[in-house]
Design a protein around this motif. Structure first.
Motif, PDB file in Angstrom:
ATOM      1  N   ASP A  37       0.849  -1.192   0.000  1.00  0.00           N
ATOM      2  CA  ASP A  37       0.000   0.000   0.000  1.00  0.00           C
ATOM      3  C   ASP A  37       0.888   1.247   0.000  1.00  0.00           C
ATOM      4  OD1 ASP A  37      -1.609   2.202   0.734  1.00  0.00           O
ATOM      5  OD2 ASP A  37      -3.012   0.887   1.789  1.00  0.00           O
ATOM      6  N   PRO A  38       0.643   2.177  -0.899  1.00  0.00           N
ATOM      7  CA  PRO A  38       1.471   3.393  -0.950  1.00  0.00           C
ATOM      8  C   PRO A  38       1.481   4.173   0.361  1.00  0.00           C
ATOM      9  CG  PRO A  38       0.060   3.236  -2.890  1.00  0.00           C
ATOM     10  CD  PRO A  38      -0.347   2.132  -1.966  1.00  0.00           C
ATOM     11  N   GLN A  39       0.461   4.028   1.156  1.00  0.00           N
ATOM     12  CA  GLN A  39       0.405   4.736   2.434  1.00  0.00           C
ATOM     13  C   GLN A  39       1.301   4.103   3.499  1.00  0.00           C
ATOM     14  OE1 GLN A  39      -3.712   5.073   3.566  1.00  0.00           O
ATOM     15  NE2 GLN A  39      -4.125   6.670   2.066  1.00  0.00           N
ATOM     16  N   ALA A  40       1.924   2.987   3.191  1.00  0.00           N
ATOM     17  CA  ALA A  40       2.798   2.319   4.152  1.00  0.00           C
ATOM     18  C   ALA A  40       4.072   3.117   4.422  1.00  0.00           C
ATOM     19  CB  ALA A  40       3.147   0.912   3.675  1.00  0.00           C
ATOM     20  N   GLU A  41       4.371   4.116   3.587  1.00  0.00           N
ATOM     21  CA  GLU A  41       5.519   4.991   3.774  1.00  0.00           C
ATOM     22  C   GLU A  41       6.834   4.217   3.881  1.00  0.00           C
ATOM     23  OE1 GLU A  41       4.767   7.625   7.025  1.00  0.00           O
ATOM     24  OE2 GLU A  41       2.947   8.442   6.111  1.00  0.00           O
ATOM     25  N   LEU A  42       7.036   3.301   2.960  1.00  0.00           N
ATOM     26  CA  LEU A  42       8.284   2.550   2.868  1.00  0.00           C
ATOM     27  C   LEU A  42       8.967   2.910   1.561  1.00  0.00           C
ATOM     28  CD1 LEU A  42       6.927  -0.995   3.829  1.00  0.00           C
ATOM     29  CD2 LEU A  42       8.261   0.504   5.310  1.00  0.00           C
ATOM     30  N   ASP A  43      10.293   2.984   1.599  1.00  0.00           N
ATOM     31  CA  ASP A  43      10.976   3.141   0.313  1.00  0.00           C
ATOM     32  C   ASP A  43      11.109   1.755  -0.326  1.00  0.00           C
ATOM     33  OD1 ASP A  43      13.310   1.834   1.273  1.00  0.00           O
ATOM     34  OD2 ASP A  43      14.159   3.727   1.966  1.00  0.00           O
ATOM     35  N   GLU A  46      13.105  -0.866   1.698  1.00  0.00           N
ATOM     36  CA  GLU A  46      12.398  -1.301   2.906  1.00  0.00           C
ATOM     37  C   GLU A  46      11.213  -2.190   2.552  1.00  0.00           C
ATOM     38  OE1 GLU A  46      13.035   2.469   5.938  1.00  0.00           O
ATOM     39  OE2 GLU A  46      11.515   2.620   4.361  1.00  0.00           O
ATOM     40  N   ARG A  47      10.510  -1.810   1.499  1.00  0.00           N
ATOM     41  CA  ARG A  47       9.342  -2.590   1.078  1.00  0.00           C
ATOM     42  C   ARG A  47       9.770  -4.009   0.692  1.00  0.00           C
ATOM     43  NH1 ARG A  47       6.774   1.129  -1.597  1.00  0.00           N
ATOM     44  NH2 ARG A  47       5.099   1.360  -0.102  1.00  0.00           N
TER      45      ARG A  47
END
Length: 116
Positions: A37-43, A46-47
Motif C-alpha cells: 500500500d502506498p500509504q505504508a511509507e516505505l521506500d 524497505e518494502r
C-alpha cells in the motif's frame, strides 16, 4: 475540562493475546497488501525487505505484525473517545497455544481458600 494540550496522563497497556493461525498463506497475503500500500511509507528497499521477511516466516508472526495497529487495541476498551493511542511497540512470536503465567501473584483468586 482539559483540552488535551496541558500535561497529559499516560497509561501503558500490556496485552498478551494468543491467536491460532488458520491459514498462513492468507495471513501473509493480507500483510503483503499492507506492505505494498502506498500509504505504508516505505521506500523500495524497505518494502522489498519486509516482503521477504513476511514470505520467509512460516509462523506468520511477521505478517501479523503488519495487521495490528494501536487503534485496534483500543477497540478492546469501551468509551475510547477519552483515550488516544500515542505510541506502540509490538512483538509477535510463535506460541505453544497457551499463555505463560509469569506472575503467579497476580492470580490471588487461586489462593483464596486456606489449606488448598
Amino acid at each position: 475540562m482539559s483540552d488535551g494540550t496541558d500535561t497529559g496522563r499516560y497509561l501503558r497497556l500490556t496485552v498478551d493475546l494468543v491467536v491460532e493461525v488458520l491459514d498462513v498463506d492468507a495471513l501473509q497475503a493480507a500483510a503483503l497488501a499492507e506492505i505494498r500500500d502506498p500509504q505504508a511509507e516505505l521506500d523500495d528497499a524497505e518494502r522489498q525487505e519486509q516482503i521477504e521477511l513476511v514470505n520467509s516466516d512460516e509462523t506468520g508472526a511477521a505478517a501479523l505484525q503488519w495487521l495490528i495497529e494501536p487503534d485496534h487495541v483500543l477497540g478492546l476498551v469501551e468509551h475510547v473517545t477519552e483515550v488516544e493511542p500515542r505510541e506502540a511497540m509490538l512483538g509477535v512470536e510463535p506460541s505453544d497455544g497457551m499463555l505463560e503465567d509469569e506472575d503467579d501473584h497476580d492470580h490471588d483468586h487461586d489462593h483464596d481458600e486456606p489449606g488448598h
